[in-house]
Design a protein around this motif. Structure first.
Motif, mmCIF file in Angstrom:
data_model
loop_
_atom_site.group_PDB
_atom_site.id
_atom_site.type_symbol
_atom_site.label_atom_id
_atom_site.label_comp_id
_atom_site.label_asym_id
_atom_site.label_seq_id
_atom_site.Cartn_x
_atom_site.Cartn_y
_atom_site.Cartn_z
ATOM 1 N N GLY A 2 0.809 -1.198 0.000
ATOM 2 C CA GLY A 2 0.000 0.000 0.000
ATOM 3 C C GLY A 2 0.845 1.251 0.000
ATOM 4 O O GLY A 2 1.984 1.258 0.472
ATOM 5 N N ALA A 3 0.262 2.331 -0.503
ATOM 6 C CA ALA A 3 1.009 3.589 -0.555
ATOM 7 C C ALA A 3 1.002 4.248 0.812
ATOM 8 O O ALA A 3 -0.039 4.369 1.446
ATOM 9 C CB ALA A 3 0.388 4.514 -1.592
ATOM 10 N N GLU A 46 -1.681 3.937 -4.674
ATOM 11 C CA GLU A 46 -1.543 2.507 -4.415
ATOM 12 C C GLU A 46 -1.104 1.766 -5.673
ATOM 13 O O GLU A 46 -0.318 0.813 -5.605
ATOM 14 C CB GLU A 46 -2.856 1.922 -3.891
ATOM 15 N N ARG A 50 2.813 -0.281 -6.130
ATOM 16 C CA ARG A 50 3.035 -1.688 -6.480
ATOM 17 C C ARG A 50 4.243 -1.881 -7.394
ATOM 18 O O ARG A 50 4.782 -2.981 -7.503
ATOM 19 C CB ARG A 50 1.785 -2.267 -7.139
#
Length: 264
Positions: A2-3, A46, A50
């Motif tokens: 997750g960011a 998000e 990744r």
């Protein structure tokens, strides 16, 4: 992954940190960039996270509608008089597009390079010698400028990596303050003046290098078509995505400090 988010407050210590031209060395490259453009997209933090190593996180910005977004940019241009310091009499010209994301590394702002398309036989030098994620492509620019004003800009790129189509028309409007930034100074420093970049080498290690250029004098442009295979394949944009901003400048000089180094 997750960011992770951070305060939208700017790096006040970074604003106004435009530095004068430094001395370049024998291995450093000086080049004049023509038909310079920055096509930026607002993407989900998000989704960008990744594609980043654990040491990096998306830099995030809050738009007028309250959305927190990350930014990625395609940066096409034509190199003219590309030359090393040890051989200034050997010069090359070629088309190039850099694909980058705005990130933070250990709290500092930087850019993450997904890769570069280069329209030159010499692409094997950075690929093989320094393991850079550079790819061969065929690029066709069609541009028309009156002074600093861009009347027409068309780029078509073909290749196994980095296919792109871009068509835009310049305006007389200076860059100014773009959405998500506090003011013009912050826009200029963060969006148009990143000097340190990171990337994943072709051998899997992380690498870094730095550049220098004077403060850019960009103008806004109106986009008619913009598609970039790199961002679409990463799931960051779609064929219908509209850029956050498009900026152009007829020419500017860059220095690339070489060789790039593995990140240790």
């Amino acid at each position: 992954m997750g960011a992770r988010t951070q305060s939208p407050e700017p790096d006040t210590s970074a604003v106004e940190r435009f530095i004068p031209r430094p001395k370049s060395g024998l291995w450093d490259v000086t080049t004049l960039l023509l038909d310079f453009a920055i096509v930026t997209y607002a993407v989900e933090p998000e989704a960008l996270a990744r594609h980043l190593p654990p040491e990096f996180e998306p830099d995030t910005f809050v738009l007028g509608d309250g959305r927190r977004v990350a930014l990625v940019s395609a940066v096409p241009f034509r190199d003219q008089d590309f030359r090393f310091g040890f051989a200034p009499f050997i010069r090359a010209s070629m088309g190039q597009t850099n694909y980058r994301a705005y990130v933070r590394y250990r709290g500092e702002r930087a850019v993450w390079f997904f890769g570069t398309s280069l329209d030159s036989f010499w692409v094997w030098v950075p690929r093989s010698g320094w393991k850079l994620p550079w790819h061969s492509a065929r690029m066709r620019f069609e541009t028309r400028w009156t002074g600093d004003s861009c009347e027409h800009y068309r780029l078509d790129t073909e290749g196994s990596w980095g296919r792109a189509q871009l068509e835009l028309t310049g305006t007389q409007t200076p860059m100014g303050c773009l959405e998500g930034f506090r003011d013009e100074e912050e826009t200029a420093w963060i969006l148009t003046h990143p000097l340190r970049g990171f990337y994943s080498r072709r051998d899997g290690r992380l690498g870094t290098y730095t550049v220098w250029h004077e403060r850019l004098r960009l103008h806004r442009a109106t986009v008619r078509e913009a598609r970039f295979q790199v961002f679409e394949h990463l799931g960051l944009t779609t064929a219908k995505s509209v850029p956050h901003s498009v900026l152009v400048q007829q020419r500017t000089e860059f220095i690339i400090f070489l060789p790039p180094r593995p990140l240790v």
